[in-house]
Design a protein around this motif. Structure first.
Motif, short mmCIF file in Angstrom:
data_model
loop_
_atom_site.label_atom_id
_atom_site.label_comp_id
_atom_site.label_asym_id
_atom_site.label_seq_id
_atom_site.Cartn_x
_atom_site.Cartn_y
_atom_site.Cartn_z
N ASP A 1 0.83 -1.20 0.00
CA ASP A 1 0.00 0.00 0.00
C ASP A 1 0.87 1.25 0.00
O ASP A 1 1.61 1.48 0.95
CB ASP A 1 -0.90 0.03 1.24
CG ASP A 1 -1.69 -1.26 1.39
OD1 ASP A 1 -2.33 -1.66 0.41
OD2 ASP A 1 -1.64 -1.85 2.48
N PRO B 1 -1.78 6.27 -3.90
CA PRO B 1 -2.04 6.07 -5.33
C PRO B 1 -2.31 7.39 -6.06
O PRO B 1 -2.53 8.43 -5.44
CB PRO B 1 -3.30 5.20 -5.32
CG PRO B 1 -4.04 5.65 -4.09
CD PRO B 1 -2.98 6.00 -3.07
N ASP C 1 -4.82 9.75 -8.33
CA ASP C 1 -6.27 9.88 -8.34
C ASP C 1 -6.81 9.47 -9.71
O ASP C 1 -6.06 9.25 -10.67
CB ASP C 1 -6.71 11.30 -7.97
CG ASP C 1 -6.15 12.36 -8.91
OD1 ASP C 1 -5.98 12.08 -10.12
OD2 ASP C 1 -5.89 13.49 -8.44
N TYR C 2 -8.13 9.35 -9.82
CA TYR C 2 -8.75 8.81 -11.04
C TYR C 2 -8.45 9.67 -12.26
O TYR C 2 -8.19 9.14 -13.35
CB TYR C 2 -10.26 8.67 -10.84
CG TYR C 2 -10.96 8.10 -12.05
CD1 TYR C 2 -10.70 6.80 -12.48
CD2 TYR C 2 -11.86 8.86 -12.78
CE1 TYR C 2 -11.33 6.26 -13.59
CE2 TYR C 2 -12.50 8.34 -13.90
CZ TYR C 2 -12.22 7.04 -14.31
OH TYR C 2 -12.84 6.51 -15.42
N GLU D 1 -5.10 8.84 -13.46
CA GLU D 1 -5.09 7.51 -14.07
C GLU D 1 -5.59 7.57 -15.52
O GLU D 1 -4.97 6.96 -16.41
CB GLU D 1 -5.97 6.56 -13.25
CG GLU D 1 -5.41 6.25 -11.87
CD GLU D 1 -6.45 5.72 -10.90
OE1 GLU D 1 -6.12 5.56 -9.71
OE2 GLU D 1 -7.61 5.49 -11.32
N GLU E 1 -11.56 -0.40 -12.18
CA GLU E 1 -11.59 -0.06 -10.77
C GLU E 1 -10.56 1.03 -10.48
O GLU E 1 -9.36 0.81 -10.63
CB GLU E 1 -11.33 -1.30 -9.91
CG GLU E 1 -12.42 -2.36 -10.08
CD GLU E 1 -12.19 -3.57 -9.20
OE1 GLU E 1 -11.31 -3.50 -8.31
OE2 GLU E 1 -12.88 -4.59 -9.41
N ALA E 2 -11.05 2.20 -10.06
CA ALA E 2 -10.16 3.34 -9.84
C ALA E 2 -9.17 3.11 -8.70
O ALA E 2 -8.04 3.57 -8.75
CB ALA E 2 -10.98 4.60 -9.57
N ASP E 3 -9.61 2.36 -7.67
CA ASP E 3 -8.70 2.06 -6.56
C ASP E 3 -7.75 0.94 -6.99
O ASP E 3 -8.21 -0.15 -7.39
CB ASP E 3 -9.48 1.61 -5.32
CG ASP E 3 -10.28 2.75 -4.71
OD1 ASP E 3 -9.88 3.92 -4.92
OD2 ASP E 3 -11.30 2.48 -4.06
N PRO E 4 -6.44 1.17 -6.92
CA PRO E 4 -5.50 0.13 -7.39
C PRO E 4 -5.50 -1.09 -6.48
O PRO E 4 -5.70 -0.97 -5.26
CB PRO E 4 -4.14 0.85 -7.35
CG PRO E 4 -4.30 1.94 -6.35
CD PRO E 4 -5.73 2.37 -6.43
N GLN F 1 1.25 1.66 -10.63
CA GLN F 1 0.20 1.02 -9.85
C GLN F 1 -0.67 0.17 -10.76
O GLN F 1 -0.75 0.42 -11.97
CB GLN F 1 -0.63 2.06 -9.09
CG GLN F 1 -1.35 3.06 -9.95
CD GLN F 1 -1.99 4.17 -9.11
OE1 GLN F 1 -1.39 4.70 -8.18
NE2 GLN F 1 -3.22 4.54 -9.46
N HIS G 1 -4.37 -1.84 -11.66
CA HIS G 1 -5.83 -1.78 -11.50
C HIS G 1 -6.48 -3.02 -12.11
O HIS G 1 -6.00 -3.57 -13.10
CB HIS G 1 -6.39 -0.54 -12.22
CG HIS G 1 -5.88 0.75 -11.65
ND1 HIS G 1 -6.59 1.50 -10.76
CD2 HIS G 1 -4.70 1.39 -11.86
CE1 HIS G 1 -5.89 2.58 -10.45
NE2 HIS G 1 -4.74 2.53 -11.10
#
Length: 388
Positions: A73, A76, A78-79, A82, A102-105, A113, A115
């Motif tokens: 962790d 990351p 942000d969207y 990305e 999925e925006a959260d890696p 990172q 996804h």
């Protein structure tokens, strides 16, 4: 400075109080280090990851546990960033290529990172996006590591430090090129997948570039977490399979997946080991890998005669002003550092602590500091340490 102040304050505490305060200070400072290294990314974060794989006796356990979070962790992107990184890398929009993204890696590492996504044809994929500016900061990161090591007297010879850091820099430059990683997966990943119980995710070349890498998504649990849930016999067989795969890589095929930290391996529901993240691969001249095996065989057969010549053939060499080590000196040292491969039968890795006897040996044989391994051994040692 924090730890020094805590030591002074410890004079006024009980023994138990000193120990408790020291552990609290270690955890607090390790958290600060993790936060800073995680924000910096690049070579700085990579160094933190390497430190987290050191054995327990070489780094306080509470510090190592905090640093291990760098394998899982880190802060990351942000969207919006990305989407921008995907557009810059491929010339396509995320929404045009994936049914879901999925925006959260699921993982954030030193250079990029990862996804989870699903393509419009239903294939589940892992999308790796490189952080912006990684290559721009690489020189500064390496220079900072150089300064830190010199200041801390981590290594006695600055010439050798430069050789090691140049090798690290070259490795990071390759690791930051996702087209090269895709080529490694095609060439070396395909070979590794020949091993029973080993799988490597194939690349989706139509959506990959120098800064974006799309691969099949493999379901599984991190190998160290999964392994600890297994009975010890199954855990040992799993470890044997992984170790044998790495021995086969270097001694049969003369290459090495040189980034063996816990985040690199998954255990699938079918019991297979998935090897991910092929950015750091090293090719070896057969003379090096065969020569290394020759050293092990000479030690196992208890043949100290001619050992120095064998070390020289592999690429070990004395620095200016040093003569190197004799056959007998190398024989004694190697039995301290290579005990796991020289003992017959099972070996208790968790109980092995070579540090005290090696330090005692160095005090008696200071010339060891002037007899150094070749540059290509840097990633060999890194891999051996990570597997340990």
């Amino acid at each position: 400075t924090s730890l020094a102040a805590d030591k002074v304050a410890g004079v006024f505490r009980s023994a138990d109080g000193r120990q408790e305060a020291r552990e609290r200070a270690l955890i607090e400072n390790a958290k600060k280090a993790v936060a800073t290294l995680g924000d910096l990314k690049g070579a700085a974060m990579k160094m933190g990851q390497l430190l987290s794989t050191l054995p327990d006796h070489q780094l306080p356990d509470v510090v190592r546990r905090e640093l291990a979070s760098l394998q899982r962790d880190t802060p990351p992107m942000d969207y919006e960033m990305e989407c921008e990184r995907f557009r810059e890398g491929t010339g396509h929009e995320l929404r045009d290529e994936f049914r879901t993204f999925e925006a959260d890696p699921v993982g954030a590492a030193s250079i990029g990172q990862v996804h989870r996504a699903i393509r419009f044809d239903g294939r589940k994929v892992a999308v790796k996006l490189q952080y912006p500016g990684i290559l721009d900061t690489l020189d500064a990161d390496i220079q900072n590591i150089w300064s830190m090591m010199q200041m801390g007297r981590v290594i006695a010879n600055s010439e050798q430090l430069k050789v090691r850091l140049d090798e690290l820099k070259a490795g990071l430059l390759i690791e930051a090129d996702y087209e090269q990683e895709a080529a490694f997966i095609e060439e070396f990943g395909a070979q590794a997948a020949e091993r029973e119980g080993i799988i490597v995710p194939p690349v989706h070349k139509d959506l990959s570039s120098k800064t974006v890498l799309v691969m099949d998504f493999i379901e599984g649990e991190k190998l160290d977490d999964a392994g600890m849930k297994l009975p010890v016999e199954e855990r040992n067989r799993l470890a044997e399979r992984l170790a044998e795969a790495f021995v086969w890589m270097i001694h049969e095929r003369h290459f090495l997946h040189a980034d063996p930290h816990p985040g690199t391996f998954l255990l699938t529901p079918e019991g297979e080991i998935a090897i991910l993240d092929w950015g750091c691969v090293r090719k070896f001249d057969p003379k090096f890998s065969d020569g290394w095996l020759g050293l092990v065989l000479a030690l196992a057969n208890e043949e100290p005669e001619g050992l120095r010549a064998k070390f020289d053939e592999v690429g070990f060499h004395p620095l200016r002003g040093f003569s190197g080590l004799s056959d007998d000196q190398l024989y004694e040292l190697s039995h301290l550092t290579a005990a796991p491969v020289l003992e017959e039968g099972d070996f208790a890795w968790g109980n092995w602590n070579p540090k005290p006897p090696v330090e005692a040996y160095i005090k008696k044989n200071l010339g060891v500091m002037g007899y150094v391994p070749p540059a290509e051994a840097t990633f060999y040692y890194r891999t051996a340490m990570g597997l340990w």
